[in-house]
Design a protein around this motif. Structure first.
Motif, PDB file in Angstrom:
ATOM      1  N   GLN A 148     -31.018 -32.400 -49.071  1.00 57.98           N
ATOM      2  CA  GLN A 148     -30.714 -33.706 -49.123  1.00 57.98           C
ATOM      3  C   GLN A 148     -30.041 -33.791 -50.861  1.00 57.98           C
ATOM      4  O   GLN A 148     -30.602 -33.402 -51.696  1.00 57.98           O
ATOM      5  CB  GLN A 148     -31.665 -34.562 -49.493  1.00 57.98           C
ATOM      6  CG  GLN A 148     -32.520 -34.372 -48.150  1.00 57.98           C
ATOM      7  CD  GLN A 148     -33.884 -35.482 -48.214  1.00 57.98           C
ATOM      8  OE1 GLN A 148     -33.990 -36.248 -48.617  1.00 57.98           O
ATOM      9  NE2 GLN A 148     -34.973 -34.514 -47.628  1.00 57.98           N
ATOM     10  N   LEU A 149     -28.952 -34.565 -51.098  1.00 54.57           N
ATOM     11  CA  LEU A 149     -28.707 -34.892 -52.145  1.00 54.57           C
ATOM     12  C   LEU A 149     -28.848 -36.301 -52.736  1.00 54.57           C
ATOM     13  O   LEU A 149     -28.613 -37.194 -51.882  1.00 54.57           O
ATOM     14  CB  LEU A 149     -26.811 -34.702 -52.322  1.00 54.57           C
ATOM     15  CG  LEU A 149     -26.175 -34.717 -53.625  1.00 54.57           C
ATOM     16  CD1 LEU A 149     -26.629 -33.627 -54.502  1.00 54.57           C
ATOM     17  CD2 LEU A 149     -24.797 -34.580 -53.608  1.00 54.57           C
ATOM     18  N   LEU A 189     -20.989 -31.545 -48.872  1.00 55.52           N
ATOM     19  CA  LEU A 189     -22.327 -30.897 -48.734  1.00 55.52           C
ATOM     20  C   LEU A 189     -22.274 -29.687 -47.490  1.00 55.52           C
ATOM     21  O   LEU A 189     -22.088 -30.511 -46.514  1.00 55.52           O
ATOM     22  CB  LEU A 189     -23.430 -31.815 -48.845  1.00 55.52           C
ATOM     23  CG  LEU A 189     -25.167 -31.124 -48.763  1.00 55.52           C
ATOM     24  CD1 LEU A 189     -25.424 -30.425 -49.832  1.00 55.52           C
ATOM     25  CD2 LEU A 189     -26.014 -32.671 -48.442  1.00 55.52           C
ATOM     26  N   VAL A 206     -22.891 -27.530 -52.478  1.00 58.34           N
ATOM     27  CA  VAL A 206     -22.606 -28.861 -52.914  1.00 58.34           C
ATOM     28  C   VAL A 206     -21.411 -28.909 -53.880  1.00 58.34           C
ATOM     29  O   VAL A 206     -21.456 -27.994 -54.912  1.00 58.34           O
ATOM     30  CB  VAL A 206     -23.739 -29.675 -53.322  1.00 58.34           C
ATOM     31  CG1 VAL A 206     -24.417 -28.824 -54.700  1.00 58.34           C
ATOM     32  CG2 VAL A 206     -23.455 -31.023 -53.811  1.00 58.34           C
ATOM     33  N   ILE A 245     -19.548 -31.498 -56.198  1.00 58.23           N
ATOM     34  CA  ILE A 245     -19.277 -33.107 -56.665  1.00 58.23           C
ATOM     35  C   ILE A 245     -17.754 -33.500 -56.623  1.00 58.23           C
ATOM     36  O   ILE A 245     -17.545 -34.494 -55.929  1.00 58.23           O
ATOM     37  CB  ILE A 245     -19.894 -33.230 -57.959  1.00 58.23           C
ATOM     38  CG1 ILE A 245     -21.526 -32.764 -57.958  1.00 58.23           C
ATOM     39  CG2 ILE A 245     -19.484 -34.785 -58.510  1.00 58.23           C
ATOM     40  CD1 ILE A 245     -22.104 -33.632 -57.286  1.00 58.23           C
ATOM     41  N   LEU A 267     -24.005 -32.131 -61.928  1.00 64.16           N
ATOM     42  CA  LEU A 267     -25.379 -31.700 -61.624  1.00 64.16           C
ATOM     43  C   LEU A 267     -25.842 -30.862 -62.857  1.00 64.16           C
ATOM     44  O   LEU A 267     -24.989 -30.112 -63.446  1.00 64.16           O
ATOM     45  CB  LEU A 267     -25.554 -30.787 -60.331  1.00 64.16           C
ATOM     46  CG  LEU A 267     -26.001 -31.411 -59.168  1.00 64.16           C
ATOM     47  CD1 LEU A 267     -25.752 -30.426 -57.937  1.00 64.16           C
ATOM     48  CD2 LEU A 267     -27.081 -31.852 -59.009  1.00 64.16           C
ATOM     49  N   PRO A 308     -28.027 -36.565 -60.579  1.00 71.44           N
ATOM     50  CA  PRO A 308     -28.155 -36.276 -59.131  1.00 71.44           C
ATOM     51  C   PRO A 308     -28.903 -35.160 -58.771  1.00 71.44           C
ATOM     52  O   PRO A 308     -29.012 -34.082 -59.790  1.00 71.44           O
ATOM     53  CB  PRO A 308     -26.716 -36.248 -58.361  1.00 71.44           C
ATOM     54  CG  PRO A 308     -25.742 -35.846 -59.552  1.00 71.44           C
ATOM     55  CD  PRO A 308     -26.292 -36.485 -60.775  1.00 71.44           C
ATOM     56  N   ARG A 309     -29.693 -34.925 -57.812  1.00 71.85           N
ATOM     57  CA  ARG A 309     -30.406 -33.750 -57.440  1.00 71.85           C
ATOM     58  C   ARG A 309     -30.231 -33.085 -56.157  1.00 71.85           C
ATOM     59  O   ARG A 309     -29.897 -33.925 -55.088  1.00 71.85           O
ATOM     60  CB  ARG A 309     -32.067 -34.075 -57.618  1.00 71.85           C
ATOM     61  CG  ARG A 309     -32.277 -34.568 -58.954  1.00 71.85           C
ATOM     62  CD  ARG A 309     -33.829 -35.127 -58.938  1.00 71.85           C
ATOM     63  NE  ARG A 309     -34.374 -35.958 -59.991  1.00 71.85           N
ATOM     64  CZ  ARG A 309     -34.609 -37.043 -59.933  1.00 71.85           C
ATOM     65  NH1 ARG A 309     -34.178 -37.770 -59.044  1.00 71.85           N
ATOM     66  NH2 ARG A 309     -34.989 -37.647 -61.148  1.00 71.85           N
ATOM     67  N   LEU A 310     -30.313 -31.921 -55.827  1.00 72.02           N
ATOM     68  CA  LEU A 310     -30.219 -31.266 -54.458  1.00 72.02           C
ATOM     69  C   LEU A 310     -31.649 -30.908 -54.255  1.00 72.02           C
ATOM     70  O   LEU A 310     -32.243 -30.106 -54.872  1.00 72.02           O
ATOM     71  CB  LEU A 310     -29.295 -30.042 -54.563  1.00 72.02           C
ATOM     72  CG  LEU A 310     -29.151 -29.204 -53.175  1.00 72.02           C
ATOM     73  CD1 LEU A 310     -28.644 -30.435 -52.268  1.00 72.02           C
ATOM     74  CD2 LEU A 310     -28.244 -27.878 -53.485  1.00 72.02           C
ATOM     75  N   LEU A 360     -19.760 -36.546 -49.165  1.00 68.87           N
ATOM     76  CA  LEU A 360     -20.716 -37.420 -50.008  1.00 68.87           C
ATOM     77  C   LEU A 360     -19.871 -38.716 -49.991  1.00 68.87           C
ATOM     78  O   LEU A 360     -18.649 -39.045 -50.118  1.00 68.87           O
ATOM     79  CB  LEU A 360     -20.742 -36.745 -51.457  1.00 68.87           C
ATOM     80  CG  LEU A 360     -21.160 -35.298 -51.366  1.00 68.87           C
ATOM     81  CD1 LEU A 360     -20.951 -34.957 -52.997  1.00 68.87           C
ATOM     82  CD2 LEU A 360     -22.511 -35.120 -50.626  1.00 68.87           C
TER      83      LEU A 360
END
Length: 1465
Positions: free
Chosen positions: A430-431, A467, A460, A462, A489, A415-417, A480
């Motif tokens: 945005q995640l 978030l 964030v 997980i 991440l 995943p990316r932030l 989430l």
């Protein structure tokens, strides 16, 4: 006839004398009678004596029938005196006296005995009278005596008192008292033994009489008076050094402190005269002072420097110029600071750079990096499930990329932030999944594209499925949602982006005024790999990014007075690391001059970071670097340390980006400090008051607010901490801590809080830091001074009025403009030029005020929807006032005729209009100061008023002046926002009050809201403030008496007071389960313990200690000790009981002694006296020789003249010394080899006499079996070796002088050697290892004297007292001793070489050039004639004749000059 009678009388007298003599000598007068009878019968009888039968001088007496021989006067007896009388048979001389026969007598020679008298019957007592001194006991000897000296005395008669106090052995000024000095005894106050009676038995040695403050045998112990015994800390405070004395100490105070222990800080502000000028405030500093609140235009330490930095006023666009004094000494250096306003859209040093065009970077510095690397450890981070990014930004960018957290190249799983700024200026977080689909998204409520600094925080989690996005304290959060668990991440943090091209120069102000449009700059580009993740309409970010933080590190305050106790520190361990420490970085803030920030310990290495005398200091083991940058200012500073192995210890520190100083040690670091599990890190401590932040070791962040490391994470864990305050906070400096809320400023002074310091704005009449000193008032001065000062003020006022009139006549701006154009120069903007950034329209509105444009020319107007500005005209009252003034002028003109009036008759009065009318008399300036002109007046309006007569007061509260519901209060030229009950603060109510500042969430994370907060509780906590803990102990999970302790979402059972263990104390502990008892001991289980019942001979908790019965060895006379517990000795039938049987622990205690031959008993303590013959109970040593008992052996010490095992053999006094390797015979190398006859005993002693000049020589070798004794010299010293033992006696024997030597080498004793050059210099040295087996003198042994390694003499060489014949002789039959086997070149007697003759040249003298040779034993010296030198007079001494004439003349001249100079001097 008379003569005949006289002859008869004489004959009779002679006969009487003879008769008396015979009666006295013989005890009888019979002989005389016989002679008389014989004479009477002579004529008538036969003379039997005619044949002279009496021999040897016997006296014959003829009788009637025979003769009688009288032998009394001869040494003979018998009928005819023919038998010799031997008066020495039997020997009448006792005790070994030698009898000499005499004439019917004898003489006893007692010289070789220790007796005297006619028959040597009386023992000579050499101790009568006693010649031993100092209480010594006299021991009678052989015609000699020995004094048994008490310790401390020496010499033949014990008359020498050892100088025990030389050299002086007492330390710390202690007085050395020799115990043998009797004058000290009985003196009051002296220490023992001098307070008692003198005793020779205790007279050895000395006593050190220690002064107060020292003790010990040598007064060597001087307690460190520099340490307080109660606290073990230095008595000298404030890091002052201390010198220890005797029961005293001396503190060496650092600058700024005084007193016996440097506890009193010197207040430099109280010195006289006062250091600061009147009106300025003196602030006391450490060893210094500072003058604050200097009069305007002045600065420097004493407000004595005129500040000229703003004289040229380089600040543009309405910025405020502040003069700065960079350096006061030796020459003042001036500078300035421009205070820009972001609302006016300018920045830079001179406020000349427009903000709308931004370059990406930190703290406003342009950067060409494609992404931001916060730290080498942060650019690539390890996987984690919780991340927080904090930063501040300034931008006008819309539709721009801000940052990416993750791996842009992984499109599958990670995943990316992503954070962007949308086209409305709002921030979007945005995640995303790896394929780009959304997991969650948030958008800020307000725009961040304002051109002002905005704080951003994105978090964030997980695992927490959350978030959150915070923009300027406005928080939004989202949950989430994912169908499957999300991976963690990982990857990189990428912020911003720039093309790398340098920005184009900013447009000049003139260009900006001429046109709103700007010159184009190089277009920024997106970082590599990011563009593919963004929509096409998203461009690169342009702006400023600063204060970037990853994962929410928090500063920590140490030593704060806001919490108790104020002393604080953090101790941390190292997890998951094993690497060398190479770099340390961090941020700090303090006002301490001497402080301790950080310590890193690993093994024997230590790194310390702190400050000393206000400067930054770093120490690594024995290396120290002190950077000359003051850090004790209360201002934040960054520091950087390099300490790699093999490199130099380097330290850098900066208080701002432009002031970074580095200093390095010049010695490479030999071994680095290892960061591993054994290392510890300590931050803060009693010596630090201030803040730390962003502390990193090798890039690893040191958590200053407690946190647990995730599984597998490498870094640092808290071990212990005390009184840590999160964040960086200063103390409440404006309150007196001892008086509650009382203000520290006295007499109505206003306290201004500085970070961990304060200053007081004092009211008129008061001075000093706390406004405690009353200023002098006019009443305190004499009247004359008051009058003088008043007159001076009047003069100054008149000068000011004249100056204003002169300024009012300045040329108009039009003329000035024409002048500048004629000169070809550009117009210079006025200091009040206003350039304003209006983000709503995106362009600049700029104006330049001109003195000719009226009061409202160039005013910055608030923007309207049409951007046309608001017209502010003057009101009607002003117009009416102008009309009245015109009427007044006309009236005044009529009053004076034009022909008679002076000054043109206008605006004057008086008879001839000579008096100027005061146009200010009517006070036309309603809210300002009036200045009279020639025909007019001018009003200088107070702040907030305007118009010709200063009568217009506008409402200073523009639309939306106060934000977030704040109420605007109008003022004079300004306004104030009342933010009460809004939840905001700030001058415009723009800042949301941090409701989390009070830390309401006890066990959770706080989220700030508007006038509220929200707590996200940690697991196991609940309630509004997360203060309710779930009690997991209510179910009673702990068994068997275990104590339950509630924890965070769990419980813990304390089983320590029970005999159980396990999570619930459910398993019984069997202390004997591991069979801990050794040596067959019985184990008994106990409460969390066990006990062992040991057999006798064993001890210890587990009976593992075998009591050492043989240590120390109880067996005497060298007996071997065998421990019964040694199982290796059992089962040997040759051993004594119990070792010839089986081992038993019950019988393992104790020992058995295996005695040497000649001893017996349980401990071999019985040694029968072998010196006594068991059959006769008399000494085995003959001729009164003394005896020393041995082990099944004895040693006889023979009297002079005897030798042999029992001293029974008289010595052949014809023994002769022998010379070895003499040059008088050939060959010169010589030795003697001898065999042993009739002996079978252990060699115990060797004695002899020698003479040599050799430094290395060989005197004697004795070989027997595998043993060898060697005697010789090495480096001039006497040397003895027995097998592997060697003794070297430090007495030089290679001097050519005779020396005696003595060697002891008995089995079981130490190898000992003694040597003496004379009787008073006898030195002994012994090896320290007992001889295991002795050397046997028997028929297999051989003795060798001399050899190629010896040149010199030997004499009286004896082994065990047996003389070694050095001149050949045969042993008599039955004689025990030594026989020659071979010999070569032995010269009887002790002879030196013919050293004065050259052996190669016959009789030629070794001394050359007429030198005279003086023979020394085996050496020589030459007495050389004048002009010759050297051992053989072979070197010719230099003379003046040997030098050239020129040199002789020059030297002579020099000597003359020197002589003359000396005469004058």
């Amino acid at each position: 006839m008379a003569q005949c009678l006289w002859i008869v009388m004489v004959v009779r007298s002679l006969l009487f004398v003879y008769y008396f003599h015979c009666c006295w000598l013989l005890g009888s007068c019979q002989g005389l009678e016989l002679q008389q009878n014989a004479s009477q019968r002579a004529a008538s009888s036969v003379d039997y004596c005619q044949s002279k039968p009496c021999q040897n001088g016997g006296l014959c007496s003829s009788g009637e029938t025979t003769y009688t021989c009288y032998c009394q006067d001869t040494d003979y007896e018998g009928t005819n005196c023919n038998s010799w009388i031997n008066d020495c048979q039997p020997n009448p001389c006792q005790n070994g006296g030698k009898c000499t026969d005499g004439l019917r007598s004898y003489t006893c020679d007692c010289s070789m005995t220790d007796f005297y008298g006619a028959n040597c019957q009386n023992r000579i007592d050499d101790c009568m009278p006693n010649r031993c001194q100092n209480g010594a006991v006299c021991i009678d000897g052989f015609r000699n005596y020995t004094c048994n000296c008490y310790d401390g005395f020496s010499g033949p008669d014990c008359s020498v008192d050892y100088e025990d106090c030389t050299p002086h052995l007492c330390k710390n000024e202690g007085r050395c008292l020799e115990i043998s000095n009797q004058k000290y005894y009985g003196l009051a106050g002296y220490p023992p033994p001098f307070n008692g009676t003198f005793n020779y038995s205790m007279a050895a040695g000395y006593i050190c009489w220690c002064p107060s403050g020292a003790y010990g045998t040598h007064c060597e112990i001087n307690p460190n008076d520099c340490l307080d015994p109660a606290t073990n800390r230095s008595v000298c405070v404030h890091a002052s050094s201390c010198t220890d004395g005797l029961a005293s100490f001396t503190c060496h105070c650092l600058p700024g402190y005084e007193g016996s222990n440097c506890s009193r800080e010197i207040d430099e502000c109280r010195s006289l005269p006062p250091p600061c000028p009147s009106g300025a405030t003196c602030i006391d500093r450490l060893a210094d002072f500072e003058c604050a609140n200097c009069p305007a235009g002045l600065g420097g330490r004493k407000c004595s420097v005129s500040l000229t930095g703003c004289d040229s006023n380089w600040c543009q666009n309405g910025a405020t110029c502040q003069p700065i004094l960079l350096q006061e000494f030796p020459t003042p250096l001036h500078d300035y600071r421009c205070v820009c306003s972001l609302e006016r859209s300018f920045t830079g040093r001179n406020c000349s750079v427009q903000l709308p065009d931004f370059a990406f970077g930190l703290d406003g510095n342009a950067s060409s990096a494609s992404f931001l690397s916060l730290n080498p450890a942060d650019s690539n981070f390890t996987a984690n499930n919780s991340w927080t990014i904090e930063l501040r930004l300034v931008t006008l960018s819309r539709g721009a990329f801000l940052l990416l957290l993750g791996d842009p190249s992984d499109s599958a799983t990670t995943p990316r932030l992503l954070a962007t700024i949308d086209h409305s200026g709002r921030l979007s977080a945005q995640l995303l999944h790896g394929n780009g689909s959304h997991i969650a998204a948030l958008t800020s409520l307000d725009s961040v594209a304002t051109g002002s600094f905005v704080s951003v925080k994105i978090s964030v989690s997980i695992s927490g499925l959350s978030l959150s996005l915070s923009v300027s304290s406005s928080v939004r959060s989202a949950s989430l949602s994912s169908a499957s668990p999300l991976p963690q991440l990982s990857g990189r943090l990428i912020i911003g982006g720039f093309s790398g091209a340098k920005p184009a120069p900013a447009p000049s102000l003139v260009d900006s005024l001429a046109s709103v449009s700007r010159s184009k700059r190089s277009a920024p580009s997106l970082p590599s790999g990011v563009a593919s993740l963004l929509p096409d309409n998203i461009t690169a970010f342009r702006g400023i990014v600063g204060s970037a933080r990853l994962n929410g590190r928090t500063a920590a305050t140490f030593g704060s007075s806001l919490i108790s106790p104020s002393s604080s520190q953090i101790a941390l361990s190292v997890s998951g690391l094993n690497e060398t420490l190479t770099a340390v970085t961090g941020w700090a803030r303090t006002r301490q001059s001497d402080c301790h920030l950080l310590t890193v310990l690993s093994g024997s290495h230590q790194l310390s970071v702190g400050c000393e005398s206000g400067h930054f200091k770093v120490s690594l083991d024995d290396r120290t670097v002190l950077v000359a940058v003051s850090v004790a200012t209360g201002l934040p500073f960054n520091f950087s340390i390099s300490c790699a192995e093999g490199g130099f210890l380097t330290a850098g520190v900066s208080t701002n980006a432009s002031d970074f100083r580095v200093l390095a040690d010049t010695t490479p670091i030999p071994a680095g400090l290892i960061l591993d599990s054994s290392a510890t890190v300590t931050a803060g401590g009693p010596r630090f008051k201030g803040c730390l932040d962003n502390l990193r070791l090798n890039g690893y962040l040191v958590p200053l607010v407690n946190r647990s490391l995730p599984s597998g994470y490498s870094g640092f864990n808290w071990m212990a901490a005390s009184s840590i305050l999160p964040g960086c906070h200063g103390d409440a400096v404006c309150q007196k801590t001892s008086e509650g809320s009382s203000n520290v400023c006295l007499n109505g002074g206003q306290c201004v809080a500085l970070w961990n310091d304060f200053k007081c704005d004092c009211p008129a009449g008061f001075l000093d830091k706390e406004c405690s000193i009353k200023d002098a008032s006019p009443a305190d001065f004499p009247t004359a001074i008051v009058v003088a000062v008043s007159a001076a003020l009047v003069v100054i006022l008149i000068a000011i009025v004249c100056l204003k009139k002169k300024l009012n006549r300045r040329p108009t701006s039009q003329s000035a403009a024409s002048d500048s154009e004629s000169n070809g120069s550009q117009p210079v903007p006025h200091a009040d030029a206003n350039v304003e950034l209006r983000p709503s329209t995106g362009y600049l509105v700029a104006d330049q005020r001109d003195s000719s444009a009226g009061a409202n020319a160039g005013r910055a107007l608030p923007p309207t929807p049409t951007d046309e500005g608001i017209d502010l005209s003057e009101d009607q009252s002003l117009e009416q006032f102008d009309k009245d003034a015109n009427t007044l002028v006309r009236t005044r003109r009529a009053a004076c005729s034009e022909g008679d009036c002076k000054n043109g008759g206008f605006f004057n009065t008086g008879t001839n209009c000579e008096i100027n009318i005061d146009d200010c008399a009517s006070k036309p300036c309603a809210n300002g100061l009036c200045s009279d002109l020639a025909t007019d007046y001018n009003c200088s309006c107070f702040t907030g008023w305007e118009g010709r007569n200063c009568s217009i007061n506008h409402n200073d509260c523009p639309t939306d002046a106060c934000l977030n519901g704040g109420r605007c209060i109008d003022g004079n030229g300004t306004f104030t926002c009342a933010c009460t009950d809004t939840g905001f603060t700030g001058d415009r109510c723009q800042n949301n009050i941090d409701d989390c500042a009070s830390k309401p969430c006890t066990n959770g994370l706080c989220t700030d809201l508007v006038k509220n907060y929200s707590c996200s509780c940690f697991t196991g906590w609940e309630g509004r403030s997360c203060s309710v803990d779930t009690d997991y102990c209510l179910s009673g999970p702990c068994q068997n008496g275990g104590i339950c302790s509630d924890g965070n979402s769990t419980f813990t059972c304390d089983c320590s007071a029970t005999d159980f263990n396990g999570p619930n104390c459910q398993s019984r502990i069997d202390g004997c389960a591991s069979n801990p008892c050794s040596h067959n001991a019985t184990c008994t289980d106990g409460l969390r313990d066990f006990s062992c019942s040991c057999f006798s001979g064993y001890s210890g908790k587990t009976c593992s200690d075998d009591i050492p019965d043989c240590s120390p060895n109880p067996c005497q006379f060298g007996g071997a000790c065998l421990e019964r517990s040694n199982q290796a000795l059992y089962g040997n039938p040759t051993m004594p009981a119990p070792f010839n049987g089986s081992f038993s622990y019950a019988l393992a205690a104790g020992f058995v002694c295996l005695c040497k031959n000649g001893t017996n008993g349980d401990t071999c303590e019985i040694n029968p006296n072998d010196c006594l013959d068991p059959t006769t109970n008399r000494s085995v040593c003959a001729h009164a020789s003394s005896c020393t008992d041995g082990l099944a052996s004895f040693t006889c010490h023979c009297l002079p003249g005897y030798e042999g095992l029992t001293c029974s053999r008289e010595i052949d006094v014809s023994r002769t010394a022998a010379t070895f390797s003499s040059s008088l015979i050939s060959p010169s190398s010589s030795q003697i080899a001898l065999s042993v006859t009739g002996l079978n005993e252990t060699l115990t002693a060797v004695t002899g006499w020698g003479r040599t000049r050799q430094s290395d020589c060989h005197l004697l070798t004795v070989l027997s079996g595998s043993h060898q004794l060697s005697v010789g010299c090495e480096s001039g010293h006497f040397k003895v070796s027995l097998d592997d033992r060697t003794v070297l006696v430090a007495v030089s024997i290679a001097t050519g002088l005779p020396f005696n030597f003595s060697i002891s080498c008995a089995e079981g004793t130490f190898l000992t050697a003694g040597v003496s050059i004379n009787a008073s210099d006898f030195r002994v040295l012994a090896d320290t290892t007992p001889i295991p087996a002795g050397l046997i003198l028997d028929s297999s042994a051989t003795v060798t004297a001399g050899g190629p390694g010896f040149k010199g003499c030997l004499d009286n060489l004896r082994l065990n007292g047996y003389l070694v014949p050095l001149v050949n002789r045969s042993l008599p039959s039955g004689y025990s001793g030594f026989n020659w086997m071979a010999a070569s070149s032995i010269l009887p007697g002790c002879h030196g070489d013919a050293v004065c003759q050259k052996t190669s040249e016959g009789s030629s003298n070794v001394c050359l050039n007429g030198g005279q040779c003086v023979a020394l034993w085996n050496d020589f010296k030459c007495d050389c004639p004048a002009g010759f030198l050297g051992k053989e007079c072979s070197i010719k001494e230099a003379s003046p004749a040997d030098f050239p004439t020129a040199i002789v003349v020059a030297v002579s001249a020099a000597l003359v000059v020197i002589f003359i100079g000396e005469e004058f001097l």
